[in-house]
Design an enzyme around this catalytic site. Sequence first.
Site, PDB file in Angstrom:
ATOM      1  N   SER A 192       4.006  -2.150  10.230  1.00  0.00           N
ATOM      2  CA  SER A 192       5.458  -2.212  10.387  1.00  0.00           C
ATOM      3  C   SER A 192       6.063  -3.548   9.943  1.00  0.00           C
ATOM      4  O   SER A 192       7.072  -3.992  10.506  1.00  0.00           O
ATOM      5  CB  SER A 192       5.869  -1.874  11.832  1.00  0.00           C
ATOM      6  OG  SER A 192       5.511  -0.534  12.147  1.00  0.00           O
ATOM      7  N   GLU A 231      -6.466   4.873   8.196  1.00  0.00           N
ATOM      8  CA  GLU A 231      -6.192   6.277   7.862  1.00  0.00           C
ATOM      9  C   GLU A 231      -7.398   6.910   7.187  1.00  0.00           C
ATOM     10  O   GLU A 231      -7.630   8.116   7.328  1.00  0.00           O
ATOM     11  CB  GLU A 231      -4.924   6.348   6.992  1.00  0.00           C
ATOM     12  CG  GLU A 231      -3.680   6.049   7.834  1.00  0.00           C
ATOM     13  CD  GLU A 231      -2.518   5.448   7.064  1.00  0.00           C
ATOM     14  OE1 GLU A 231      -2.537   5.460   5.824  1.00  0.00           O
ATOM     15  OE2 GLU A 231      -1.591   4.952   7.741  1.00  0.00           O
ATOM     16  N   GLU A 276      -4.874  -4.666  10.924  1.00  0.00           N
ATOM     17  CA  GLU A 276      -3.816  -3.671  11.084  1.00  0.00           C
ATOM     18  C   GLU A 276      -4.032  -2.907  12.392  1.00  0.00           C
ATOM     19  O   GLU A 276      -4.827  -1.945  12.428  1.00  0.00           O
ATOM     20  CB  GLU A 276      -3.843  -2.670   9.919  1.00  0.00           C
ATOM     21  CG  GLU A 276      -3.604  -3.289   8.567  1.00  0.00           C
ATOM     22  CD  GLU A 276      -3.071  -2.263   7.567  1.00  0.00           C
ATOM     23  OE1 GLU A 276      -2.017  -2.525   6.990  1.00  0.00           O
ATOM     24  OE2 GLU A 276      -3.698  -1.204   7.404  1.00  0.00           O
ATOM     25  N   ASN A 306       0.871  -1.183   0.000  1.00  0.00           N
ATOM     26  CA  ASN A 306       0.000   0.000   0.000  1.00  0.00           C
ATOM     27  C   ASN A 306       0.906   1.230   0.000  1.00  0.00           C
ATOM     28  O   ASN A 306       1.521   1.542   1.014  1.00  0.00           O
ATOM     29  CB  ASN A 306      -0.890  -0.045   1.255  1.00  0.00           C
ATOM     30  CG  ASN A 306      -1.689   1.229   1.440  1.00  0.00           C
ATOM     31  OD1 ASN A 306      -1.765   2.077   0.546  1.00  0.00           O
ATOM     32  ND2 ASN A 306      -2.292   1.371   2.614  1.00  0.00           N
ATOM     33  N   TRP A 307       0.977   1.893  -1.142  1.00  0.00           N
ATOM     34  CA  TRP A 307       1.884   3.044  -1.255  1.00  0.00           C
ATOM     35  C   TRP A 307       1.336   4.285  -0.555  1.00  0.00           C
ATOM     36  O   TRP A 307       2.017   5.294  -0.472  1.00  0.00           O
ATOM     37  CB  TRP A 307       2.168   3.334  -2.737  1.00  0.00           C
ATOM     38  CG  TRP A 307       3.224   2.434  -3.312  1.00  0.00           C
ATOM     39  CD1 TRP A 307       3.776   1.338  -2.720  1.00  0.00           C
ATOM     40  CD2 TRP A 307       3.871   2.558  -4.591  1.00  0.00           C
ATOM     41  NE1 TRP A 307       4.721   0.766  -3.541  1.00  0.00           N
ATOM     42  CE2 TRP A 307       4.793   1.504  -4.697  1.00  0.00           C
ATOM     43  CE3 TRP A 307       3.744   3.453  -5.660  1.00  0.00           C
ATOM     44  CZ2 TRP A 307       5.613   1.324  -5.831  1.00  0.00           C
ATOM     45  CZ3 TRP A 307       4.537   3.275  -6.781  1.00  0.00           C
ATOM     46  CH2 TRP A 307       5.468   2.224  -6.872  1.00  0.00           C
ATOM     47  N   LYS A 308       0.081   4.214  -0.110  1.00  0.00           N
ATOM     48  CA  LYS A 308      -0.539   5.385   0.551  1.00  0.00           C
ATOM     49  C   LYS A 308      -0.356   6.629  -0.328  1.00  0.00           C
ATOM     50  O   LYS A 308      -0.401   6.514  -1.549  1.00  0.00           O
ATOM     51  CB  LYS A 308       0.029   5.558   1.964  1.00  0.00           C
ATOM     52  CG  LYS A 308      -0.061   4.260   2.782  1.00  0.00           C
ATOM     53  CD  LYS A 308       0.218   4.433   4.241  1.00  0.00           C
ATOM     54  CE  LYS A 308       0.060   3.093   4.949  1.00  0.00           C
ATOM     55  NZ  LYS A 308       0.207   3.191   6.394  1.00  0.00           N
ATOM     56  N   GLY A 358       3.250   2.267  10.717  1.00  0.00           N
ATOM     57  CA  GLY A 358       4.235   3.324  10.517  1.00  0.00           C
ATOM     58  C   GLY A 358       5.027   3.684  11.754  1.00  0.00           C
ATOM     59  O   GLY A 358       5.707   4.704  11.798  1.00  0.00           O
ATOM     60  N   GLY A 369       3.081  -1.099   4.211  1.00  0.00           N
ATOM     61  CA  GLY A 369       3.140   0.309   3.842  1.00  0.00           C
ATOM     62  C   GLY A 369       4.547   0.719   3.452  1.00  0.00           C
ATOM     63  O   GLY A 369       5.001   0.501   2.325  1.00  0.00           O
ATOM     64  N   GLY A 370       5.275   1.300   4.396  1.00  0.00           N
ATOM     65  CA  GLY A 370       6.590   1.871   4.112  1.00  0.00           C
ATOM     66  C   GLY A 370       7.536   0.939   3.378  1.00  0.00           C
ATOM     67  O   GLY A 370       8.257   1.360   2.463  1.00  0.00           O
TER      68      GLY A 370
HETATM   69  P1  13P Z   1       3.467   0.369   7.554  1.00  0.00           P
HETATM   70  O1  13P Z   1       3.903  -0.940   6.928  1.00  0.00           O
HETATM   71  O2  13P Z   1       4.190   1.554   7.002  1.00  0.00           O
HETATM   72  O3  13P Z   1       3.439   0.288   9.039  1.00  0.00           O
HETATM   73  O4  13P Z   1       1.929   0.578   7.087  1.00  0.00           O
HETATM   74  C1  13P Z   1       1.034  -0.461   7.273  1.00  0.00           C
HETATM   75  C2  13P Z   1      -0.215  -0.105   6.573  1.00  0.00           C
HETATM   76  O5  13P Z   1      -0.967   0.740   7.017  1.00  0.00           O
HETATM   77  C3  13P Z   1      -0.500  -0.789   5.312  1.00  0.00           C
HETATM   78  O6  13P Z   1      -1.800  -0.540   4.881  1.00  0.00           O
END
Ligand code: 13P
Length: 256
Positions: A214, A95, A169, A10-12, A175, A235-236
Amino acid sequence: MALRPYIVGNWKMNGNRAMLAEARAIDRGAQRYRSVQVALAPPFPLLALLHDEVSAIGVGAQDCHAAAKGAHTGDVSAPMLDDIGADFVIVGHSERRRDHGETDAIVRAKAEAALAVDLGVIICVGETLEQRDAGHAEAVVEAQVDASLPCGEGAAAAVAIGNLSVAYEPVWAIGTGRVAAVEDVINMHAAIRARLVAMFGDAGGKVRILYGGSVNGENASVLMEAPGVGGALVGGASLTADAFLPIVAAAAADED
Ligand code: 13P
């Protein structure tokens, strides 16, 4: 037959056209791990571009509107995603629940809109730190599952063909670099599984439940080996091939 592990990036709200090179590298790398289903969810402006650059991985959106079209400035509908070749959509990310006031009912309506055009759907649930500290984590997540998941015949059909996934999640793990304890992940995935079986019968036993929060190349093996974990929502660590492919490799190793 069990579905393949599902690793979704998920690149957000990150990325630009230069980052399509990372998507191409992820696509090339994913071809070495056919036992894993790999996908990326870039921001809307990159969706069609990225779709045209890759062949082995799925491509999806991070949200959709519940309506098929109309006066909803700034929104994007599920039929539009389907039209440009998207494979799936993530709905109910914490989010979006936080930033856009999305309720469980809204999340369910979005999921049903996506299923109506045969998109895959990943529905996100997860508790806040306050809720966990108060001992309410399981009750909160179970209630989210009950009220956010699509219902009706479309939902049962999607479950039967593996088009519906749930992502657990924990909000406090997103994050933050603070990954949930494996034992807590196992327990929560079992609680979610019980709700899925109550809703969809035996087919609910096969729905993939992803862990997110994470996840990185170091902790992925332990998480992917945990009973009941069917993949990861990342995410990251999904923003570069160097960070993302070790997670895919960990999921593949768990299959061997
Ligand atoms: P991170 O992997 O950056 O913690 O984000 C998780 C996330 O919200 C994926 O949708």
